[in-house]
Design a protein around this motif. Structure first.
Motif, PDB file in Angstrom:
ATOM      1  N   LYS A  63     -28.329  80.570 -31.600  1.00 25.78           N
ATOM      2  CA  LYS A  63     -27.965  79.810 -30.405  1.00 25.78           C
ATOM      3  C   LYS A  63     -28.500  80.480 -29.130  1.00 25.78           C
ATOM      4  N   ASP A  64     -29.703  81.026 -29.212  1.00 22.77           N
ATOM      5  CA  ASP A  64     -30.282  81.689 -28.052  1.00 22.77           C
ATOM      6  C   ASP A  64     -30.484  80.737 -26.881  1.00 22.77           C
ATOM      7  N   ASP A  65     -30.734  79.469 -27.166  1.00 22.81           N
ATOM      8  CA  ASP A  65     -30.928  78.499 -26.091  1.00 22.81           C
ATOM      9  C   ASP A  65     -29.672  78.347 -25.250  1.00 22.81           C
ATOM     10  N   ARG A  84     -20.393  83.855 -31.391  1.00 23.00           N
ATOM     11  CA  ARG A  84     -21.809  84.175 -31.540  1.00 23.00           C
ATOM     12  C   ARG A  84     -21.987  85.561 -32.138  1.00 23.00           C
ATOM     13  N   LEU A  85     -21.201  86.529 -31.670  1.00 24.48           N
ATOM     14  CA  LEU A  85     -21.290  87.884 -32.219  1.00 24.48           C
ATOM     15  C   LEU A  85     -20.977  87.884 -33.710  1.00 24.48           C
ATOM     16  N   LYS A  86     -19.965  87.137 -34.109  1.00 25.86           N
ATOM     17  CA  LYS A  86     -19.627  87.043 -35.536  1.00 25.86           C
ATOM     18  C   LYS A  86     -20.807  86.498 -36.335  1.00 25.86           C
ATOM     19  N   ASN A  87     -21.422  85.435 -35.822  1.00 25.95           N
ATOM     20  CA  ASN A  87     -22.544  84.826 -36.531  1.00 25.95           C
ATOM     21  C   ASN A  87     -23.743  85.759 -36.585  1.00 25.95           C
ATOM     22  N   LEU A  88     -23.977  86.511 -35.526  1.00 21.69           N
ATOM     23  CA  LEU A  88     -25.060  87.487 -35.537  1.00 21.69           C
ATOM     24  C   LEU A  88     -24.808  88.545 -36.605  1.00 21.69           C
ATOM     25  N   ALA A  89     -23.550  88.966 -36.733  1.00 23.05           N
ATOM     26  CA  ALA A  89     -23.217  89.959 -37.756  1.00 23.05           C
ATOM     27  C   ALA A  89     -23.438  89.394 -39.160  1.00 23.05           C
ATOM     28  N   ILE A  90     -22.908  88.222 -39.412  1.00 24.06           N
ATOM     29  CA  ILE A  90     -23.024  87.618 -40.746  1.00 24.06           C
ATOM     30  C   ILE A  90     -24.477  87.327 -41.100  1.00 24.06           C
ATOM     31  N   ASP A  91     -25.206  86.706 -40.175  1.00 21.93           N
ATOM     32  CA  ASP A  91     -26.575  86.277 -40.458  1.00 21.93           C
ATOM     33  C   ASP A  91     -27.527  87.447 -40.691  1.00 21.93           C
ATOM     34  N   ASN A  92     -27.145  88.613 -40.184  1.00 22.78           N
ATOM     35  CA  ASN A  92     -28.030  89.771 -40.298  1.00 22.78           C
ATOM     36  C   ASN A  92     -27.474  90.862 -41.202  1.00 22.78           C
TER      37      ASN A  92
END
Length: 294
Positions: A34-36, A139-147
């Protein structure tokens, strides 16, 4: 190999070894999410080769425009709730004593760890709320999970030596269950007392890869700390109109560190208040800098 290159090489190796490979983006190892919506912040002013930035912040746009209920519930497009399947409230029995946390992501073997420390009156619910602060924690949670990483939001018992001891135990735990992987400690508001305290703990510093201070108090003695002597990267974000902790004090510390060629970066949100950094800090941008700084 420099410390920064070692960190990025290690993290990239871990990410590429995941069951679902992650391709590192040009600006760091964490792929976009969700960088946009979260990373397209307009820069009003910059200096120090881009390490100090003043970001355009407008309450009407960045609170009222982002939230379905201002300051309480972000609009649906700012959150992705699939991460809740990998979220757990648990009490960790650490060497320093029991500590309630919300954990999002791998309990062991994480590619990296992010620990968020709340301010006065908060607990683990603040850092795990998907809809508050414009969806920034989601967003932080998703960044953690996705990476392939893990995110911890503990309930800090106090903001004194006891709180520092408890968080030091969590830092040690994170490093023990994911050995050799970077651990980032992020502290907001009064939680910054915990970061400054941890910075003086040699054992805890040895387990850290960097710290974030978000709308926090200033520690003029930080340059004497074990963290500073190790020259680990330090990222600041602050609101220019913060009435709790003056931005000018924090900028003065940043300038002092920068003059000594310390690895530090500062994001100032123009007209932002005390809570603005928690809402507006670009987690992906900040973490990618911490992971890759030389």
């Amino acid at each position: 190999m420099s410390t920064g290159h070692f960190r990025i090489a290690t993290l990239a190796t871990v990410l590429l070894g995941l069951s679902t490979p992650v391709s590192a983006a040009p600006d760091g190892p964490l792929k976009p999410f969700k960088d946009d919506l979260f990373s397209g912040q307009a820069v009003l002013e910059t200096r120090d080769g881009g390490d100090f930035e003043v970001i355009d912040y407008q309450e009407r746009r960045d609170i009222n425009g982002r939230d379905q209920i201002p300051e309480r519930r972000a609009k649906a497009k700012y959150v992705s709730l699939g991460v809740k399947k990998q979220q757990a409230n648990e009490t960790l029995n650490l060497a320093t004593g029991p500590l309630p946390v919300t954990r999002v992501g791998r309990a062991e073997g994480a590619a990296f760890t992010v620990i968020f420390i709340h301010g006065r009156g908060g607990d683990r619910r603040l850092g795990s709320n998907d809809f508050s602060f414009g969806g920034n924690f989601n967003r932080l949670k998703n960044l953690a999970i996705d990476n392939g990483g893990v995110y911890y939001a503990p309930s800090v018992p106090s903001f004194d030596a006891a709180g520092v001891t408890a968080v030091a135990g969590l830092v040690a735990h994170a490093r023990a269950v994911s050995p050799g992987r970077p651990v980032i400690l992020a502290c907001a508001s009064m939680g910054s007392f915990i970061c400054w305290g941890i910075a003086r703990e040699t054992a805890a510093v040895a387990d850290l890869a960097g710290m974030m201070i978000m709308g926090g108090a200033t520690d003029p003695d930080f340059p004497k700390s074990a963290f500073a002597k190790a020259k680990l990267p330090l990222y600041f974000s602050h609101g220019s109109a913060d009435s709790v902790y003056a931005a000018t004090d924090q900028i003065a510390l940043y300038d002092r560190l920068k003059k000594a060629s310390y690895p530090t970066r500062f994001t100032l949100f123009a007209t932002g208040s005390h809570g603005t950094p928690v809402r507006m800090t670009d987690w992906r941008g900040a973490l990618n800098w911490l992971f890759t700084v030389k």
